[in-house]
Scaffold this active site. Structure first.
Site, mmCIF file in Angstrom:
data_model
loop_
_atom_site.group_PDB
_atom_site.id
_atom_site.type_symbol
_atom_site.label_atom_id
_atom_site.label_comp_id
_atom_site.label_asym_id
_atom_site.label_seq_id
_atom_site.Cartn_x
_atom_site.Cartn_y
_atom_site.Cartn_z
ATOM 1 N N TYR A 1 -3.551 -12.889 2.973
ATOM 2 C CA TYR A 1 -3.063 -11.723 2.225
ATOM 3 C C TYR A 1 -4.153 -11.222 1.266
ATOM 4 O O TYR A 1 -4.429 -10.021 1.206
ATOM 5 C CB TYR A 1 -1.801 -12.127 1.453
ATOM 6 C CG TYR A 1 -1.079 -10.988 0.777
ATOM 7 C CD1 TYR A 1 -0.419 -10.014 1.521
ATOM 8 C CD2 TYR A 1 -1.051 -10.882 -0.610
ATOM 9 C CE1 TYR A 1 0.248 -8.966 0.896
ATOM 10 C CE2 TYR A 1 -0.384 -9.847 -1.232
ATOM 11 C CZ TYR A 1 0.269 -8.892 -0.481
ATOM 12 O OH TYR A 1 0.930 -7.857 -1.093
HETATM 13 N N1 LIG Z 1 6.630 -6.292 -3.673
HETATM 14 C C1 LIG Z 1 5.550 -6.864 -4.170
HETATM 15 O O1 LIG Z 1 5.622 -7.809 -4.963
HETATM 16 C C2 LIG Z 1 4.188 -6.343 -3.790
HETATM 17 C C3 LIG Z 1 3.104 -6.607 -4.634
HETATM 18 C C4 LIG Z 1 1.850 -6.141 -4.269
HETATM 19 C C5 LIG Z 1 1.673 -5.408 -3.122
HETATM 20 N N2 LIG Z 1 2.751 -5.161 -2.318
HETATM 21 C C6 LIG Z 1 2.523 -4.390 -1.086
HETATM 22 O O2 LIG Z 1 3.408 -3.293 -1.049
HETATM 23 C C7 LIG Z 1 3.656 -2.908 0.296
HETATM 24 C C8 LIG Z 1 5.148 -2.728 0.515
HETATM 25 O O3 LIG Z 1 5.773 -3.973 0.320
HETATM 26 P P1 LIG Z 1 7.280 -4.139 -0.142
HETATM 27 O O4 LIG Z 1 7.247 -5.017 -1.346
HETATM 28 O O5 LIG Z 1 7.957 -2.833 -0.221
HETATM 29 O O6 LIG Z 1 7.797 -5.053 1.068
HETATM 30 P P2 LIG Z 1 9.014 -4.857 2.107
HETATM 31 O O7 LIG Z 1 9.002 -6.094 2.920
HETATM 32 O O8 LIG Z 1 10.246 -4.485 1.367
HETATM 33 O O9 LIG Z 1 8.558 -3.591 2.981
HETATM 34 C C9 LIG Z 1 7.503 -3.664 3.902
HETATM 35 C C10 LIG Z 1 7.844 -2.815 5.099
HETATM 36 O O10 LIG Z 1 6.753 -2.874 6.025
HETATM 37 C C11 LIG Z 1 7.296 -2.946 7.335
HETATM 38 N N3 LIG Z 1 6.303 -3.524 8.243
HETATM 39 C C12 LIG Z 1 5.909 -4.818 8.335
HETATM 40 N N4 LIG Z 1 5.036 -4.975 9.338
HETATM 41 C C13 LIG Z 1 4.877 -3.757 9.916
HETATM 42 C C14 LIG Z 1 4.110 -3.287 11.008
HETATM 43 N N5 LIG Z 1 3.342 -4.103 11.732
HETATM 44 N N6 LIG Z 1 4.184 -1.970 11.322
HETATM 45 C C15 LIG Z 1 4.982 -1.133 10.626
HETATM 46 N N7 LIG Z 1 5.748 -1.531 9.600
HETATM 47 C C16 LIG Z 1 5.689 -2.827 9.237
HETATM 48 C C17 LIG Z 1 8.528 -3.827 7.191
HETATM 49 O O11 LIG Z 1 9.421 -3.687 8.292
HETATM 50 C C18 LIG Z 1 9.096 -3.325 5.871
HETATM 51 O O12 LIG Z 1 10.021 -2.276 6.061
HETATM 52 C C19 LIG Z 1 3.035 -4.011 1.171
HETATM 53 O O13 LIG Z 1 1.784 -3.570 1.658
HETATM 54 C C20 LIG Z 1 2.833 -5.155 0.190
HETATM 55 O O14 LIG Z 1 1.801 -6.012 0.568
HETATM 56 C C21 LIG Z 1 3.998 -5.608 -2.622
#
Ligand SMILES: NC(=O)c1ccc[n+]([C@@H]2O[C@H](COP(=O)([O-])OP(=O)(O)OC[C@H]3O[C@@H](n4cnc5c(N)ncnc54)[C@H](O)[C@@H]3O)[C@@H](O)[C@H]2O)c1
Length: 250
Positions: A157
């Site tokens: 990650y």
């Molecule tokens: N929530 C946190 O704590 C956090 C912190 C830092 C960064 N992020 C980043 O924010 C972004 C969104 O995360 P989130 O927290 O909303 O998570 P989440 O799991 O709620 O949403 C992620 C979405 O991405 C989709 N996804 C996964 N693999 C995929 C693929 N191969 N093709 C298309 N869609 C795909 C999933 O189905 C899901 O709907 C991510 O890139 C994550 O790394 C999240």
């Protein structure tokens, strides 16, 4: 707090991973601000939920795996037959398992990097030519504080997100002579479903590093993404915008 809506009238936005979490909230706010929104997500069931909840004629969706270039290109070609693409939010991501590097399953390691980094590359690779043609584009790549700091037990990650930061800086410079802005954002932990992929101890350790002493709210994240995606952002590009509650020192 009353939120000011941005002017996204006549703008079409693709939001990857838009079926839930950050992406869903961004889709909601973009629609309220007048944009046409296309959600790209791998999870058809969650897409259907999102479409039902948002219930908006300016919303459409595709089931797509962003790590598969051919799927991304085919879908892009279909869209640009009838529309321009003004905004791209590269938000789809997974954390993968919590494990030391030497114990990390090799296929799972590759998958995390394929979705987070290659997925971002694929979407930019397919969509940027349309933005160049129209001399307009706003791209926001969702990285993470993990990409700056490197989180222990999250090597895939951290690498994927560090790569997203490098990609942003590089692509932003390639497009800087056009009205196209490419920026990355580095959020700290927020309570979305992605946290279920990590151990409780890992999440607690992440939280303990945040001087604000709490999780980021999805709406706070959306506010930053909105400005970066708007026409008002005329100068910032190839940059990294921090939203880590004071955790990052640069
Ligand atoms: N929530 C946190 O704590 C956090 C912190 C830092 C960064 N992020 C980043 O924010 C972004 C969104 O995360 P989130 O927290 O909303 O998570 P989440 O799991 O709620 O949403 C992620 C979405 O991405 C989709 N996804 C996964 N693999 C995929 C693929 N191969 N093709 C298309 N869609 C795909 C999933 O189905 C899901 O709907 C991510 O890139 C994550 O790394 C999240």
């Amino acid at each position: 707090m009353n939120k000011i809506n941005f002017d996204f009238k006549d703008k079409t936005a693709i939001i990857t991973g838009g079926a839930q979490g950050f992406g869903f909230d961004i889709a909601k706010r973009f629609l309220l601000s007048g944009a046409k929104v296309i959600i790209w997500d791998i999870d058809t069931k969650m897409i259907n939920n999102a479409v039902e909840k948002l219930n908006n004629q300016n919303l459409s969706s595709n089931t797509i795996d962003v790590s598969n270039y051919q799927e991304v290109e085919n879908c892009t070609m279909e869209i640009v037959k009838n529309s321009k693409i003004d905004i791209l939010i590269n938000n789809a991501g997974i954390t993968g398992p919590t494990a030391t590097l030497w114990e990390y399953d090799i296929e799972k390691w590759k998958k995390v990097v394929d979705i987070n980094l290659l997925g971002t590359f694929n979407c930019c690779r397919a969509i940027v030519p349309n933005m160049i043609k129209n001399n307009y584009g706003r791209i926001v790549n969702v990285a993470s504080v993990a990409g700056k700091d490197g989180n222990a037990n999250a090597s895939a990650y951290s690498v994927g997100k560090a790569g997203v930061i490098g990609l942003t800086k590089s692509l932003g410079k390639e497009l800087a002579d056009k009205n196209i802005a490419v920026n990355a954002v580095t959020p700290a932990g927020a309570k979305t479903r992605i946290l279920d992929q990590m151990t409780k101890e890992h999440v607690q350790r992440m939280l303990s590093k945040v001087p604000r002493g709490r999780f980021l709210e999805v709406e706070e994240f959306t506010s930053l993404v909105c400005w970066l995606s708007s026409e008002e952002n005329t100068f910032s590009t190839a940059a990294v915008f921090d939203i880590s509650g004071g955790r990052s020192t640069y």
